[in-house]
Structure formats: structure tokens, C-alpha cells
Design a protein around this motif. Structure first.
Motif, PDB file in Angstrom:
ATOM      1  N   LYS A   1       0.808  -1.213   0.000  1.00 23.30           N
ATOM      2  CA  LYS A   1       0.000   0.000   0.000  1.00 23.30           C
ATOM      3  C   LYS A   1       0.848   1.273   0.000  1.00 23.30           C
ATOM      4  CE  LYS A   1      -3.524   2.545   2.559  1.00 23.30           C
ATOM      5  NZ  LYS A   1      -4.376   2.594   3.764  1.00 23.30           N
TER       6      LYS A   1
ATOM      7  N   GLU B   1      -8.233   2.906  -1.900  1.00 21.11           N
ATOM      8  CA  GLU B   1      -8.959   2.658  -0.655  1.00 21.11           C
ATOM      9  C   GLU B   1      -9.951   1.509  -0.813  1.00 21.11           C
ATOM     10  OE1 GLU B   1     -10.672   6.021   1.211  1.00 21.11           O
ATOM     11  OE2 GLU B   1      -8.835   7.221   1.145  1.00 21.11           O
TER      12      GLU B   1
ATOM     13  N   GLU C   1      -8.114  -1.820  -0.598  1.00 22.19           N
ATOM     14  CA  GLU C   1      -7.095  -1.843   0.450  1.00 22.19           C
ATOM     15  C   GLU C   1      -6.849  -3.248   0.978  1.00 22.19           C
ATOM     16  OE1 GLU C   1      -6.074   0.531   4.615  1.00 22.19           O
ATOM     17  OE2 GLU C   1      -8.032   0.738   3.663  1.00 22.19           O
TER      18      GLU C   1
ATOM     19  N   ARG D   1      -7.261  14.305   0.841  1.00 18.86           N
ATOM     20  CA  ARG D   1      -7.400  12.842   0.850  1.00 18.86           C
ATOM     21  C   ARG D   1      -6.089  12.154   1.213  1.00 18.86           C
ATOM     22  NH1 ARG D   1     -11.546  10.495  -2.111  1.00 18.86           N
ATOM     23  NH2 ARG D   1     -10.534   8.517  -1.550  1.00 18.86           N
TER      24      ARG D   1
ATOM     25  N   LEU E   1      -4.924   9.708   4.506  1.00 18.28           N
ATOM     26  CA  LEU E   1      -4.272   8.404   4.395  1.00 18.28           C
ATOM     27  C   LEU E   1      -3.007   8.329   5.248  1.00 18.28           C
ATOM     28  CD1 LEU E   1      -4.627   7.773   0.545  1.00 18.28           C
ATOM     29  CD2 LEU E   1      -5.822   6.571   2.387  1.00 18.28           C
TER      30      LEU E   1
END
Length: 258
Positions: A55, A77, A80, A150, A154
């Protein structure tokens, strides 16, 4: 069907690599696939492969390319589970530690002076089948703001390519919504050496940004007052003196000439 000119140059480069393949059929299939489905999903598959299904590496890879978009982040996302193994309670995964080292590229803090400042809108929940977003017609400033928002959600580092580039560029440009966003996520108002963020806001005449930085802990200095006088930003001069800036001898001489 999309045209070759519609594809991001990163995918065109990948096509060029595949075109050197001895198996022409493979190259043709890949070309057709890219032309038919040049979507965030395709871009996600591209960075997923480049990031080796990790990721943090996938996000770091996506940041390098100009096709970075809200749609691509939605894909990351949404998928994920296939990138990150379940976390053990009370422990941080290796991916989380890698995300701490990923920094936002400075291009996301550019501000187009011909467009309005971005607005801080509420984030929308990710849905399985998203209709075409009206963000496509939004200004470049707004799109960059939404991307930074955004990415910070994260857990990426609040700094830019070189530490606090984002805050410094936003202060210089007078991008108050971005300054607020960065400070909210832990940016240091005094970072950059010699109170640089505040000095940039003062030099370029952004009173609202200067006020927000001082509220966040940036010290009011005689240097900031001197710059405001030199640039003849009288409103900033008045405000700095009200909040305790003490003029030095050079500044006093400059004030006498106003």
C-alpha cells in the motif's frame, strides 16, 4: 474508445515498452486494453504492479505520476484489503511506517491566481459504483486541495518534497484554506528556518495567512515588521504592531519615510 493522445504519458511509455515485445499479439492486446479502458481502475492496476502490492509503495508510486486523481485514490482505498494484511491490535504495520516516509509532491501546492481559492468541502463516502463526479469541472486549485486532503487522511507526511515545502508554498501564494489544512494535520508554523512561513506571507501581502500562522504559534518578530514596511503593506504593519512586533532602528527609519 479513447485516443492515444488521451492517455497519460506514463501509460504511453509503458505501451512503448510492450511494443518492443517479440510477441506482437501481446503488445496489441495491451494497447487495445489501454485505449478502451483508460480509467482510474487501469491507473490503479498500473501503480499496484509498480508498487508490488504494498500500500505505501503503491501510494508513493501514484504520487510520481500526473494521472494522480481522486478516482485513483478511491481505487486504492476500495481495494485496500488486497494491499494490506490485517493489522494486529496495538501494533503498527510495516506499511504504516512506510507511509510516514511518503511526502506530498510540491506540485500539489501550486495555486492558479486566475482561479478562486479552494473551499473545504465535506468528504464524500466511497461508494461501489460512483457516478461521474462534478469535480471534473472543478478548478485546478480545488482539485489539488481535495487531493492533498485525501492524501493527508491516508496518514501521509504533512510536509512536501523537502520537509515543509507545502506550508511555505501555500503561505507564499496566500492559499489560506491549504494553510489551515496543513496546520490542522500537524504542520509546524515555525518551520522552514527563521520563521520563514510567516515572513513569506508578510512579504507577499497575505494578512489572513499571517494571522493564521501567528495563531498557530509563529512568533511575531521585528524582521516580519521590517519586511512589511519595506513592501508598504500598511495593513500588515498596523496589525503586527498591535500584536507586539517591536520595530528596530532600520524599521523606524523606513517608517519615517512612509
Amino acid at each position: 474508445m479513447a485516443r492515444l493522445t488521451d492517455l497519460p504519458y506514463e501509460l504511453l511509455a509503458q505501451l512503448l515498452v510492450y511494443s518492443a515485445n517479440e510477441e506482437l499479439v501481446t503488445a496489441c492486446q495491451w494497447t487495445y486494453f489501454c485505449l478502451k479502458q483508460a480509467t482510474p481502475r487501469l491507473c490503479y492496476k498500473f501503480v499496484r504492479q509498480k508498487g508490488k502490492w504494498n500500500k505505501a509503495r503503491v501510494i508513493a508510486c501514484a504520487l510520481q505520476y500526473r494521472f494522480l486523481s481522486i478516482g485513483l485514490l478511491d481505487q486504492i482505498e476500495r481495494h485496500e484489503a488486497e494491499l494490506v494484511s490485517p493489522l494486529k491490535r496495538g501494533k503498527r504495520s510495516k506499511q504504516d511506517r512506510l507511509l510516514d516516509e511518503v511526502r506530498l509532491p510540491s506540485r500539489l501546492f501550486a495555486l492558479d491566481v486566475n482561479e478562486g481559492l479552494p473551499k473545504n468541502r465535506k468528504s464524500r463516502p466511497i461508494i461501489k459504483k460512483r457516478k461521474r463526479r462534478h469535480d471534473d469541472a472543478a478548478s485546478g486549485n480545488q482539485l489539488r486541495f481535495e487531493l492533498v486532503k485525501r492524501l493527508l487522511a491516508l496518514k501521509l507526511s504533512v510536509g512536501g518534497d523537502r520537509g515543509n515545502t507545502g506550508l511555505l508554498l501555500s503561505a507564499k501564494a496566500g492559499n489560506l484554506p491549504m494553510v489551515r489544512l496543513l496546520l490542522k494535520h500537524g504542520a509546524d508554523a515555525t518551520a522552514g528556518g527563521e520563521n520563514k512561513a510567516l515572513l513569506l506571507a508578510v512579504v507577499y501581502g497575505h494578512l489572513d495567512v499571517a494571522k493564521r500562522l501567528v495563531k498557530a504559534g509563529a512568533p511575531v518578530s521585528s524582521m516580519a515588521l521590517r519586511y512589511a514596511v519595506q513592501k508598504r503593506h500598511l495593513q500588515i504593519v498596523s496589525w503586527l504592531m498591535k500584536v507586539g512586533a517591536v520595530p528596530d532602528m532600520v524599521t523606524i527609519q523606513l517608517l519615517d519615510k512612509l
